[in-house]
Enzyme design. Structure first.
Site, short mmCIF file in Angstrom:
data_model
loop_
_atom_site.label_atom_id
_atom_site.label_comp_id
_atom_site.label_asym_id
_atom_site.label_seq_id
_atom_site.Cartn_x
_atom_site.Cartn_y
_atom_site.Cartn_z
N HIS A 20 0.83 -1.20 0.00
CA HIS A 20 0.00 0.00 0.00
C HIS A 20 0.86 1.25 0.00
CE1 HIS A 20 -2.90 -2.85 2.29
NE2 HIS A 20 -2.98 -3.02 0.99
N ASP A 117 -5.97 5.50 0.87
CA ASP A 117 -6.06 4.23 0.15
C ASP A 117 -7.32 3.49 0.61
OD1 ASP A 117 -5.51 2.58 2.38
OD2 ASP A 117 -3.37 2.49 1.96
#
Ligand code: UDP
Length: 489
Positions: A20, A117
């Protein structure tokens, strides 16, 4: 008097996991370099120093970005052994919200937008309260995004058939999802926490001002069309979708770290496209039996290889996700078959725990990648024209694998890779040969496909390309948001 600040400031939020953090850093860098933005990146991690040590060129990001590691959140008393990785991430992110709110509120100048995210969408509340635009950055592909947005609204009868009769799952306007490739939430359909987490995520992301996705028009035209079609997925959420990918970590100049130079120096000695790279991402682990079979499969294939190994873990396929270990000297660990090191010394290199993956994939002697199909690994492979052998382990990796092998044709799939199963050495040997034998089919075909996709990726990112244009549009929105607020001030 109207005050118009000259520099736009945006904040990005990355959830735990190198997979991520890397795309978030890359996205932030683009806003800084291409648009001259001030960029603050908030990183939620379970171990900040280990995370930094896995990013050998971390310091180069620091020159352009303000990177803030939030204090690690301790949720150990809330996490159970059987808890899905997604629910663990959601929990960690939820507990990071109060400190994030304090930090974002204190930022000067106030950012015009917050980009979170997929696990950070709870932070949209902070953005709303502070009058900021809010974007979600989907660090994986548009197909998984489509499933996530559709999940809260899915057809219950079809879901039932998928879970109990293993029928394909329909996602309006997109390729349907075979049960064998499905995401963990359908395997664990009685996990209410996981279900609720997915529903909330799907509903939250639909409230964004826009969703950026690490994909591009040429790669997923059908899915992207469905996401924008008011009769298909846009019926459930009309949030604009901006494909801005592929954003991957670029190759770094050779550094001083031991495993880095060992791997690259060893690769320098091998013939072009002759080496299979084997790795299961930042956290993937195999059982002891599966490790043994994989070792034998590699040996039987008689192909050269670089293998990033981790000690076996029986109960979990993501055993190393939250528990990053430091890199160690390479050498053959004792959990591999007896004599493996001696027998494969001339053709194989074993690296423990971690390897400089983008540099390895960019090396000309690499001819294939046996991978868990994490989306970053996939994009790194594609950009370096390396065809893949799919070995999905958890999360959306089965979907990725179906996409790579069945829809895009840039990968081969060994039969029988299922959670808890053990793939036999002969099956592994065959799959490796299929991808590495480049003058035979399907080796020839997967190479042609991956080259075509790589060219399309370069075109998308180039000035005038679709991804370049998408990012420009988002940047404009951030700038406009800033001006509008300044006018209101
Ligand atoms: N990675 C690396 N060395 C390793 C394992 C992983 O540099 O030994 C990097 C890899 O290049 C990729 C990221 O970690 O950028 C992993 O992301 P991915 O989405 O492929 O998988 P995840 O770890 O999130 O499952």
């Amino acid at each position: 008097m109207e005050v118009v600040p000259t520099k736009t400031h945006i904040a990005l939020l990355a959830s735990p996991g190198t997979g991520h953090l890397i795309p978030v850093l890359e996205l932030g860098q683009r806003f800084a370099i291409h648009h001259g933005f001030l960029v603050t990146i908030f990183v939620v991690t379970t171990d900040a120093s280990a995370t930094q040590s896995q990013l050998p060129h971390y310091s180069s990001y620091k020159d352009l970005l303000d990177i803030v590691f939030l204090p690690p959140v301790d949720v150990s008393d809330l996490v159970t052994d059987s808890m899905a990785i997604l629910s663990q991430l959601v929990l960690i992110m939820r507990h990071a919200m109060p400190i994030l709110r304090t930090k974002v509120t204190a930022l000067k100048p106030r950012p015009s937008a917050l980009v979170a995210d997929i696990f950070g969408t709870e932070a949209f509340e902070i953005a709303d309260d502070l009058g900021m635009l809010k974007y979600m950055f989907n660090t994986t592909n548009a197909w998984f995004l489509a499933l996530s947005l559709y999940y809260p609204h899915q057809d219950e009868a079809n879901k039932h058939d998928h879970v109990y009769h293993h029928a394909p799952l329909n996602i309006p306007g997109c390729a349907s999802l075979e049960y064998a490739d499905t995401v963990d939430l359908y395997w664990q359909s009685d996990d209410r926490v996981l279900h609720d987490d997915y529903v909330k995520m799907g509903l939250d992301m639909a409230k964004a001002d826009g969703i950026l996705v690490n994909s591009w028009e040429y790669l997923e035209p059908k899915t992207l069309k469905a996401l924008r079609d008011p009769n298909l997925l846009s019926r459930f959420s009309s949030v604009p979708v901006h494909p801005v990918g592929p954003l991957i970590r670029p190759v770094q100049p050779v550094g001083n770290s031991v495993s880095r130079s060992t791997a690259l120096e060893w690769l320098d000695l091998q013939p072009a496209e002759s080496v299979l790279y084997v790795s299961f991402g930042s956290g993937g682990t195999l059982s002891a039996d599966q490790l043994t079979e994989l070792a034998w499969g590699l040996e039987l294939s008689q192909q050269r290889f670089v293998w990033v190994v981790r000690p076996p873990i029986e109960s979990s396929a993501f055993g190393a996700y939250f528990r990053q270990e430091k890199r160690t000297e390479d050498g053959t660990p004792d959990y591999l078959p007896d004599g493996f090191a001696t027998r494969t010394r001339k053709v194989g290199l074993v690296l423990e725990m971690w390897a400089p993956q983008t540099e390895i994939l960019a090396h000309e002697s690499i001819g294939g990648f046996l991978s868990h199909c994490g989306w970053n690994s996939t994009l790194e492979s594609l950009i370096n024209e390396v065809p893949m052998v799919c070995w999905p382990l958890y999360a959306e990796q089965g979907m990725n694998s179906a996409m790579l092998a069945d829809h895009l044709g840039m990968a081969v799939r060994p039969k029988g890779v299922v959670p808890g199963g053990v793939v036999a050495r002969e099956v592994i040997e065959k799959a490796i040969r299929r991808v590495m034998e480049k003058d035979e089919e399907p080796g020839k075909l997967v190479r042609a496909k991956v080259l075509d996709l790589k060219r399309s990726a370069e075109a998308a990112l180039a000035k005038g390309g679709s991804s370049h244009g998408s990012l420009e549009r988002v940047a404009k929105e951030c700038e406009t948001g800033l001006r509008e607020r300044a006018r209101g001030a």
